[in-house]
Design a protein around this motif. Structure first.
Motif, PDB file in Angstrom:
ATOM      1  N   THR A   1     -56.479 122.326 -42.329  1.00 46.45           N
ATOM      2  CA  THR A   1     -56.458 123.146 -43.526  1.00 46.45           C
ATOM      3  C   THR A   1     -57.308 124.388 -43.278  1.00 46.45           C
ATOM      4  N   ILE A   2     -57.044 125.419 -44.020  1.00 54.18           N
ATOM      5  CA  ILE A   2     -57.794 126.666 -43.858  1.00 54.18           C
ATOM      6  C   ILE A   2     -59.279 126.441 -44.128  1.00 54.18           C
ATOM      7  N   SER A   3     -59.624 125.504 -44.996  1.00 56.58           N
ATOM      8  CA  SER A   3     -61.037 125.263 -45.294  1.00 56.58           C
ATOM      9  C   SER A   3     -61.804 124.737 -44.084  1.00 56.58           C
ATOM     10  N   GLY A   4     -61.134 124.111 -43.128  1.00 57.89           N
ATOM     11  CA  GLY A   4     -61.781 123.620 -41.917  1.00 57.89           C
ATOM     12  C   GLY A   4     -61.646 124.580 -40.755  1.00 57.89           C
ATOM     13  N   THR A   5     -61.233 125.797 -41.065  1.00 57.80           N
ATOM     14  CA  THR A   5     -60.926 126.780 -40.037  1.00 57.80           C
ATOM     15  C   THR A   5     -61.609 128.097 -40.376  1.00 57.80           C
ATOM     16  N   GLU A   6     -62.081 128.806 -39.355  1.00 56.21           N
ATOM     17  CA  GLU A   6     -62.673 130.114 -39.584  1.00 56.21           C
ATOM     18  C   GLU A   6     -61.894 131.155 -38.793  1.00 56.21           C
ATOM     19  N   ILE A   7     -61.315 132.120 -39.522  1.00 54.50           N
ATOM     20  CA  ILE A   7     -60.549 133.195 -38.900  1.00 54.50           C
ATOM     21  C   ILE A   7     -61.111 134.511 -39.421  1.00 54.50           C
ATOM     22  N   LEU A   8     -61.752 135.296 -38.538  1.00 56.49           N
ATOM     23  CA  LEU A   8     -62.398 136.540 -38.934  1.00 56.49           C
ATOM     24  C   LEU A   8     -61.942 137.697 -38.061  1.00 56.49           C
ATOM     25  N   GLN A   9     -61.556 138.791 -38.673  1.00 58.13           N
ATOM     26  CA  GLN A   9     -61.148 140.006 -37.979  1.00 58.13           C
ATOM     27  C   GLN A   9     -60.076 139.719 -36.926  1.00 58.13           C
ATOM     28  N   VAL A  10     -58.997 139.061 -37.367  1.00 61.56           N
ATOM     29  CA  VAL A  10     -57.898 138.708 -36.479  1.00 61.56           C
ATOM     30  C   VAL A  10     -56.631 139.398 -36.965  1.00 61.56           C
ATOM     31  N   LEU A  11     -55.937 140.054 -36.055  1.00 66.18           N
ATOM     32  CA  LEU A  11     -54.667 140.680 -36.364  1.00 66.18           C
ATOM     33  C   LEU A  11     -53.551 139.708 -36.018  1.00 66.18           C
ATOM     34  N   LEU A  12     -52.789 139.287 -37.022  1.00 67.66           N
ATOM     35  CA  LEU A  12     -51.587 138.474 -36.830  1.00 67.66           C
ATOM     36  C   LEU A  12     -50.412 139.358 -37.211  1.00 67.66           C
ATOM     37  N   SER A  13     -49.566 139.707 -36.233  1.00 69.22           N
ATOM     38  CA  SER A  13     -48.533 140.703 -36.495  1.00 69.22           C
ATOM     39  C   SER A  13     -47.253 140.408 -35.733  1.00 69.22           C
ATOM     40  N   SER A  14     -46.106 140.527 -36.422  1.00 64.70           N
ATOM     41  CA  SER A  14     -44.783 140.454 -35.809  1.00 64.70           C
ATOM     42  C   SER A  14     -44.542 139.172 -35.030  1.00 64.70           C
ATOM     43  N   ASN A  15     -45.039 138.040 -35.532  1.00 67.23           N
ATOM     44  CA  ASN A  15     -44.773 136.740 -34.932  1.00 67.23           C
ATOM     45  C   ASN A  15     -43.612 136.095 -35.676  1.00 67.23           C
ATOM     46  N   HIS A  16     -42.796 135.306 -34.965  1.00 64.37           N
ATOM     47  CA  HIS A  16     -41.619 134.699 -35.566  1.00 64.37           C
ATOM     48  C   HIS A  16     -41.531 133.232 -35.186  1.00 64.37           C
ATOM     49  N   ALA A  17     -41.116 132.405 -36.190  1.00 60.35           N
ATOM     50  CA  ALA A  17     -40.968 130.970 -35.963  1.00 60.35           C
ATOM     51  C   ALA A  17     -39.772 130.431 -36.735  1.00 60.35           C
ATOM     52  N   THR A  18     -39.177 129.364 -36.207  1.00 61.87           N
ATOM     53  CA  THR A  18     -38.089 128.693 -36.895  1.00 61.87           C
ATOM     54  C   THR A  18     -38.622 127.909 -38.088  1.00 61.87           C
ATOM     55  N   THR A  19     -39.745 127.193 -37.893  1.00 64.52           N
ATOM     56  CA  THR A  19     -40.381 126.445 -38.966  1.00 64.52           C
ATOM     57  C   THR A  19     -41.866 126.785 -38.995  1.00 64.52           C
ATOM     58  N   PHE A  20     -42.484 126.671 -40.130  1.00 61.30           N
ATOM     59  CA  PHE A  20     -43.913 126.927 -40.325  1.00 61.30           C
ATOM     60  C   PHE A  20     -44.313 128.336 -39.896  1.00 61.30           C
ATOM     61  N   GLY A  21     -43.445 129.318 -40.138  1.00 61.49           N
ATOM     62  CA  GLY A  21     -43.617 130.724 -39.822  1.00 61.49           C
ATOM     63  C   GLY A  21     -44.970 131.166 -39.537  1.00 61.49           C
TER      64      GLY A  21
END
Length: 82
Positions: free
Chosen positions: A62-82
């Protein structure tokens, strides 16, 4: 691509660009449990393709157990769980 299972992960100042995971995530696949942490900082995950999570797939985390800071997520593609 990075696959992490049953351990904690810390990523700092890394670029994952144009990765292709045919069955899973194109960038990072994290399969930790409640005792493991996932931290990513000052990084980029872009233009990646995968079945589960194009650039980033955290499994059952879950996001609460995860730390994501100053990360660029861009133009990624997925069939499931985008």
């Amino acid at each position: 691509m990075i696959i992490v299972s049953n351990m904690s992960l810390f990523v700092y100042d890394v670029k994952f660009i144009k990765n292709n995971g045919t069955d899973i995530s194109g960038g990072i696949l994290f399969l930790g449990n409640e005792n493991h942490t996932f931290n990513i900082m000052s990084s980029e995950i872009s233009d990646s393709v995968g079945n589960k999570g194009g650039g980033l797939y955290l499994g059952n985390k879950t996001i609460s157990g995860t730390e994501i800071l100053q990360v660029l997520l861009s133009s990624n593609h997925a069939t499931t769980f985008g």
